[in-house]
Write a protein that holds these residues in place. Structure first.
Motif, PDB file in Angstrom:
ATOM      1  N   GLU A  76      -8.970  19.244 -39.137  1.00 58.23           N
ATOM      2  CA  GLU A  76      -9.391  17.871 -38.830  1.00 58.23           C
ATOM      3  C   GLU A  76      -8.208  16.967 -38.453  1.00 58.23           C
ATOM      4  N   ASN A  77      -6.988  17.394 -38.795  1.00 53.13           N
ATOM      5  CA  ASN A  77      -5.821  16.537 -38.509  1.00 53.13           C
ATOM      6  C   ASN A  77      -5.531  16.410 -37.007  1.00 53.13           C
ATOM      7  N   TRP A  78      -6.152  17.269 -36.181  1.00 51.98           N
ATOM      8  CA  TRP A  78      -6.007  17.105 -34.717  1.00 51.98           C
ATOM      9  C   TRP A  78      -6.582  15.775 -34.258  1.00 51.98           C
ATOM     10  N   SER A  79      -7.452  15.166 -35.079  1.00 48.15           N
ATOM     11  CA  SER A  79      -8.078  13.901 -34.666  1.00 48.15           C
ATOM     12  C   SER A  79      -7.148  12.702 -34.865  1.00 48.15           C
ATOM     13  N   ARG A  80      -5.954  12.921 -35.356  1.00 50.56           N
ATOM     14  CA  ARG A  80      -4.987  11.810 -35.512  1.00 50.56           C
ATOM     15  C   ARG A  80      -4.399  11.431 -34.141  1.00 50.56           C
ATOM     16  N   PRO A  81      -3.712  10.278 -34.076  1.00 46.94           N
ATOM     17  CA  PRO A  81      -3.126   9.880 -32.791  1.00 46.94           C
ATOM     18  C   PRO A  81      -2.214  10.987 -32.236  1.00 46.94           C
ATOM     19  N   PRO A  82      -2.252  11.210 -30.913  1.00 50.27           N
ATOM     20  CA  PRO A  82      -1.479  12.298 -30.303  1.00 50.27           C
ATOM     21  C   PRO A  82       0.006  12.287 -30.677  1.00 50.27           C
ATOM     22  N   PHE A 146      -1.834  26.025 -41.789  1.00 48.61           N
ATOM     23  CA  PHE A 146      -1.528  25.239 -40.590  1.00 48.61           C
ATOM     24  C   PHE A 146      -2.650  25.433 -39.589  1.00 48.61           C
ATOM     25  N   ASP A 147      -3.234  24.332 -39.134  1.00 50.50           N
ATOM     26  CA  ASP A 147      -4.521  24.353 -38.427  1.00 50.50           C
ATOM     27  C   ASP A 147      -5.524  25.149 -39.256  1.00 50.50           C
ATOM     28  N   TYR A 148      -5.534  24.804 -40.531  1.00 50.12           N
ATOM     29  CA  TYR A 148      -6.407  25.482 -41.486  1.00 50.12           C
ATOM     30  C   TYR A 148      -7.578  24.597 -41.882  1.00 50.12           C
ATOM     31  N   GLY A 149      -8.750  25.199 -41.997  1.00 51.90           N
ATOM     32  CA  GLY A 149      -9.919  24.544 -42.574  1.00 51.90           C
ATOM     33  C   GLY A 149     -10.727  25.612 -43.280  1.00 51.90           C
TER      34      GLY A 149
END
Ligand code: IPE
Ligand code: IPE
Ligand code: MG
Length: 245
Positions: A76-82, A146-149
Motif C-alpha cells: 500500500e505504500n506505493w500510494s504515497r507521493p512519488p 519490501f513491497d510486501y502485503g
C-alpha cells in the motif's frame, strides 16, 4: 528448549512461554512523524530509520534473537507521493551498499520478501546479489519485507496452489505455508510496532496467528537496544497458550 515439566500445555516445546523470543518481527513505523517533528523532509525520517534498523539488528544479535523480520515497504505504500516512494527506493539501494555489508561481516544473512515485479530492476538485482553473498551466514537471519502485503502473499500462495495442480484434499496449512513469499521465515514469537499505532497494516497475516504483540510509542528512528530489550522482557512475561488449556 524443553518445556517446564509442570506444564500441561500442548504447545510445542520450542514455544515454552518462559523462553526468550527467538523470532521477532517489527513494523518500523513513525519515520514521517519523526521528520515532521523536526521540520525535516520525510526522506530524512526514512534515512534515520535506516540507521535505527542497523542499530536494532546489532542489538538483536546481542540479545540472542535468531530471526528478525522487518516491514520496510508495504504493497500500500506505493500510494504515497512519488517523491517519497522514490526516496525509499534510493534509501534501500544505499542501505544495501552501506549498512548491510557491515552487518554481513557480523554474520547476518539477509533475505527480502514480497512482490518482486514492481521494484526497480537495479534494486531487485542488488537484493538478489546480497541474498547470495550472505547465504552462508548464520548468526542472525534478517528478513526485509519490501513491497510486501499479507493479502498479496496469500493471493500469490493460492495462485501457486492452482498452478501446481493440487487436489482439493491436498490443500492444507502446510501446502499454503510452503507457497508463501518466504516459506523458511519462522512464525514470529513477538511482533513489535513502533509509533503508537496499534494495527497490523497487512504485515505477516498468516505467520502472526499466535504471535505476541508489543506496541511502543517510540518512533522508529528513536528505536534501539533499550526498546528492543524492553519488548523482549515484556514478551518473557506473557503466557502463550496456542488455544490449549
Ligand atoms: C514507516 O514510517 C516507514 C514506511 C511506511 C515506509 P512512516 O513513513 O509510515 O511514518 P509515519 O507513520 O508517517 O510517521
Ligand atoms: C506499515 O506502516 C508499513 C511499514 C512500516 C513499512 P504504514 O505507516 O504504511 O501503515 P498505516 O498506514 O499507518 O496503517
Ligand atoms: Mg506510518
Amino acid at each position: 528448549m524443553a518445556s517446564p515439566t509442570t506444564s500441561h500445555s500442548s504447545a510445542p516445546p520450542d514455544h515454552d512461554p518462559a523462553a526468550a523470543a527467538r523470532s521477532v518481527a517489527i513494523i518500523m513505523d513513525g519515520n514521517g512523524r519523526w521528520a515532521a517533528a523536526r521540520s525535516l523532509p520525510v526522506a530524512e525520517g526514512h534515512r534515520e530509520g535506516a540507521r535505527a534498523l542497523r542499530r536494532t539488528v546489532e542489538a538483536a544479535i546481542d540479545l540472542g534473537v535468531d530471526s528478525l523480520a522487518v516491514y520496510a515497504f508495504s504493497t500500500e505504500n506505493w500510494s504515497r507521493p512519488p517523491d517519497e516512494v522514490e526516496s525509499i527506493m534510493e534509501l534501500m539501494d544505499e542501505t544495501i551498499d552501506r549498512e548491510l555489508p557491515d552487518l554481513a561481516r557480523q554474520g547476518v544473512r539477509t533475505r527480502f520478501f514480497g512482490r518482486r515485479d514492481r521494484v526497480p530492476a537495479l534494486l531487485r538485482d542488488k537484493m538478489a546479489t546480497l541474498e547470495v553473498e550472505t547465504a552462508a551466514n548464520e548468526r542472525l537471519h534478517l528478513w526485509i519485507a519490501f513491497d510486501y502485503g499479507g493479502r498479496a502473499e496469500l493471493v500469490e500462495a493460492a495462485r501457486r496452489v492452482v498452478e501446481d495442480g493440487l487436489e482439493v484434499e491436498d490443500v492444507s496449512e502446510e501446502a499454503l505455508a510452503a507457497r508463501l513469499f518466504a516459506p523458511e521465515l519462522p512464525d514470529p514469537d513477538l511482533v513489535i510496532r513502533t509509533s503508537g499505532e496499534q494495527r497490523v497494516s497487512n504485515f505477516l497475516l498468516w505467520q502472526s496467528a499466535y504471535a505476541e504483540f508489543v506496541f511502543t510509542d517510540t518512533l522508529w528512528p528513536d528505536f534501539g537496544e533499550d526498546e528492543l530489550r524492553a519488548a523482549l522482557d515484556e514478551y518473557a512475561r506473557r503466557g502463550r497458550r496456542f488455544g490449549a488449556r
